[in-house]
Scaffold this active site. Structure first.
Site, PDB file in Angstrom:
ATOM      1  N   PRO A 184       0.819  -1.220   0.000  1.00 12.16           N
ATOM      2  CA  PRO A 184       0.000   0.000   0.000  1.00 12.16           C
ATOM      3  C   PRO A 184       0.850   1.266   0.000  1.00 12.16           C
ATOM      4  O   PRO A 184       0.404   2.337  -0.356  1.00 12.16           O
ATOM      5  CB  PRO A 184      -0.831  -0.101   1.271  1.00 12.16           C
ATOM      6  N   GLU A 191       0.964  -8.043   9.020  1.00 10.60           N
ATOM      7  CA  GLU A 191       1.062  -6.569   8.986  1.00 10.60           C
ATOM      8  C   GLU A 191       2.088  -6.115   7.951  1.00 10.60           C
ATOM      9  O   GLU A 191       2.305  -4.923   7.780  1.00 10.60           O
ATOM     10  CB  GLU A 191       1.458  -6.043  10.367  1.00 10.60           C
ATOM     11  N   ARG A 244       0.036  -9.931 -20.973  1.00 13.39           N
ATOM     12  CA  ARG A 244      -0.633  -9.648 -22.239  1.00 13.39           C
ATOM     13  C   ARG A 244       0.195  -8.733 -23.141  1.00 13.39           C
ATOM     14  O   ARG A 244      -0.058  -8.643 -24.337  1.00 13.39           O
ATOM     15  CB  ARG A 244      -2.011  -9.072 -22.001  1.00 13.39           C
ATOM     16  N   ASP A 269      -4.432  -1.970 -28.501  1.00  8.22           N
ATOM     17  CA  ASP A 269      -3.991  -0.672 -29.047  1.00  8.22           C
ATOM     18  C   ASP A 269      -4.978   0.418 -28.649  1.00  8.22           C
ATOM     19  O   ASP A 269      -4.587   1.512 -28.257  1.00  8.22           O
ATOM     20  CB  ASP A 269      -3.891  -0.754 -30.574  1.00  8.22           C
TER      21      ASP A 269
HETATM   22  C1  4FN Z   1      -4.171   1.815   1.102  1.00 11.54           C
HETATM   23  C2  4FN Z   1      -4.723   1.940   2.526  1.00 11.54           C
HETATM   24  C3  4FN Z   1      -6.212   1.534   2.547  1.00 11.54           C
HETATM   25  C4  4FN Z   1      -4.603   3.397   2.975  1.00 11.54           C
HETATM   26  C5  4FN Z   1      -3.936   1.005   3.447  1.00 11.54           C
HETATM   27  C6  4FN Z   1      -3.152   1.521   4.482  1.00 11.54           C
HETATM   28  C7  4FN Z   1      -2.462   0.640   5.306  1.00 11.54           C
HETATM   29  C8  4FN Z   1      -2.510  -0.753   5.089  1.00 11.54           C
HETATM   30  C9  4FN Z   1      -3.282  -1.239   4.033  1.00 11.54           C
HETATM   31  C10 4FN Z   1      -3.360  -2.699   3.780  1.00 11.54           C
HETATM   32  O1  4FN Z   1      -4.130  -3.129   2.935  1.00 11.54           O
HETATM   33  N1  4FN Z   1      -2.526  -3.509   4.482  1.00 11.54           N
HETATM   34  C11 4FN Z   1      -2.527  -4.951   4.290  1.00 11.54           C
HETATM   35  C12 4FN Z   1      -1.603  -5.397   3.170  1.00 11.54           C
HETATM   36  N2  4FN Z   1      -2.057  -4.726   1.961  1.00 11.54           N
HETATM   37  C13 4FN Z   1      -1.484  -4.892   0.732  1.00 11.54           C
HETATM   38  O2  4FN Z   1      -0.572  -5.660   0.510  1.00 11.54           O
HETATM   39  C14 4FN Z   1      -2.027  -3.994  -0.355  1.00 11.54           C
HETATM   40  C15 4FN Z   1      -3.152  -3.200  -0.133  1.00 11.54           C
HETATM   41  C16 4FN Z   1      -3.626  -2.357  -1.149  1.00 11.54           C
HETATM   42  C17 4FN Z   1      -3.018  -2.271  -2.410  1.00 11.54           C
HETATM   43  C18 4FN Z   1      -1.894  -3.083  -2.628  1.00 11.54           C
HETATM   44  N3  4FN Z   1      -1.114  -3.227  -3.735  1.00 11.54           N
HETATM   45  O3  4FN Z   1      -0.168  -4.123  -3.457  1.00 11.54           O
HETATM   46  C19 4FN Z   1      -0.289  -4.580  -2.191  1.00 11.54           C
HETATM   47  C20 4FN Z   1      -1.393  -3.936  -1.633  1.00 11.54           C
HETATM   48  C21 4FN Z   1      -1.696  -6.909   2.996  1.00 11.54           C
HETATM   49  C22 4FN Z   1      -1.089  -7.675   4.190  1.00 11.54           C
HETATM   50  C23 4FN Z   1       0.363  -7.264   4.385  1.00 11.54           C
HETATM   51  C24 4FN Z   1       0.439  -5.748   4.628  1.00 11.54           C
HETATM   52  C25 4FN Z   1      -0.152  -4.999   3.457  1.00 11.54           C
HETATM   53  C26 4FN Z   1      -3.991  -0.370   3.204  1.00 11.54           C
END
Ligand code: 4FN
Length: 246
Positions: free
Chosen positions: A89, A116, A154, A169
């Site tokens: 995130p 986490e 893709r 495209d």
């Molecule tokens: C964005 C927001 C709402 C402010 C936010 C703020 C703090 C934590 C999270 C969250 O979701 N923590 C959990 C976690 N998420 C992700 O991995 C993840 C989430 C979203 C888009 C992603 N793109 O790639 C990976 C992504 C999965 C468990 C391991 C820790 C990361 C979200």
């Protein structure tokens, strides 16, 4: 292109990539996917991959050492050095421009967090860049990794058939898509627009471009911001807006 997935559930991402365009890309040898599970590099009977977070508070953190060993093993599995991407995130938002850059690389390693997240020391020592697929809370990075795999697969040369590459495209110019219709012409839900059945290919192309411009302006004005439309496109959009009574 080779993609290595580092995840506690690597089979999840591999299965997502087993269908359609990505499945075919793999069959055609255009995409080489390998799953790696840090648990296979964890110590002790419980093969511990996570532990409590320092500073107290809820939740567990993915430990450095199993991830370090896992990444070392995947680096050794192929002479090509991977670009290591942590799906997170805190990452840079993914867009098609970034997808194109990633698709051009010979090798990617996608690191997926659970609990986490990952011990920051691993991120600082091993990760080249962090990428986010959007601002919502997820349970793990695996769905984000599957998104990256799909989007880059893709774009591999030969992955799409002619129809696919043509539609690709049209997406490439950054506009939303025009509406699509098929049989029957008449239905309780409505009738297929006349122009699409006219056989007049210039008129059809004009209508599709106008619909793409109008829908983008109406639904995603941010995609048009900072972009100068050609005179022709601007005229099409102006006409569309007049016809919409907007
Ligand atoms: C964005 C927001 C709402 C402010 C936010 C703020 C703090 C934590 C999270 C969250 O979701 N923590 C959990 C976690 N998420 C992700 O991995 C993840 C989430 C979203 C888009 C992603 N793109 O790639 C990976 C992504 C999965 C468990 C391991 C820790 C990361 C979200």
């Amino acid at each position: 292109m080779r993609i290595d997935i580092v995840s506690l559930f690597p089979e999840f991402v591999e299965q997502c990539a087993g269908f359609g365009v990505t499945g075919r890309a793999r069959e055609r040898g255009l995409l080489d996917l390998h799953g790696w599970n840090p648990r296979d590099w964890a110590e002790g009977n419980y093969r511990k991959v996570d532990d409590r977070t320092f500073g107290g508070g809820p939740g567990m953190v993915m430990l450095v050492e199993p991830l370090r060993r896992c990444l070392a093993a995947l680096r050794q599995a192929d002479p090509l050095p991977p670009r290591v991407v942590y799906l997170s995130p805190q990452g840079r938002p993914l867009d098609q421009a970034r997808v194109r850059e990633l698709a051009a690389l010979p090798r990617l390693a996608l690191l997926c967090g659970r609990y986490e997240g990952v011990d920051e020391r691993l991120v600082q020592a091993e990760v080249d860049e962090e990428i986010s697929i959007g601002d919502y809370v997820l349970s793990g990075g695996e769905l984000a990794a599957a998104v990256v795999v799909d989007a880059v697969a893709r774009l591999q040369e030969g992955a799409l058939n002619d129809a696919g590459s043509a539609s690709q495209d049209s997406f490439e110019d950054g506009l939303l898509d025009c509406p699509h219709y098929s049989h029957p012409v008449e239905h309780a839900y409505g009738t297929v627009p006349e122009v699409l059945r006219s056989g007049n290919h210039a008129a059809i192309a004009r209508w599709r471009r106008q619909q793409a411009l109008g829908r983008t302006w109406q639904r995603r004005p941010d995609l048009l911001a900072g972009r100068v439309l050609s005179k022709a496109d601007q005229a099409l959009l102006d006409e569309w807006r007049r016809e919409q009574g907007r």
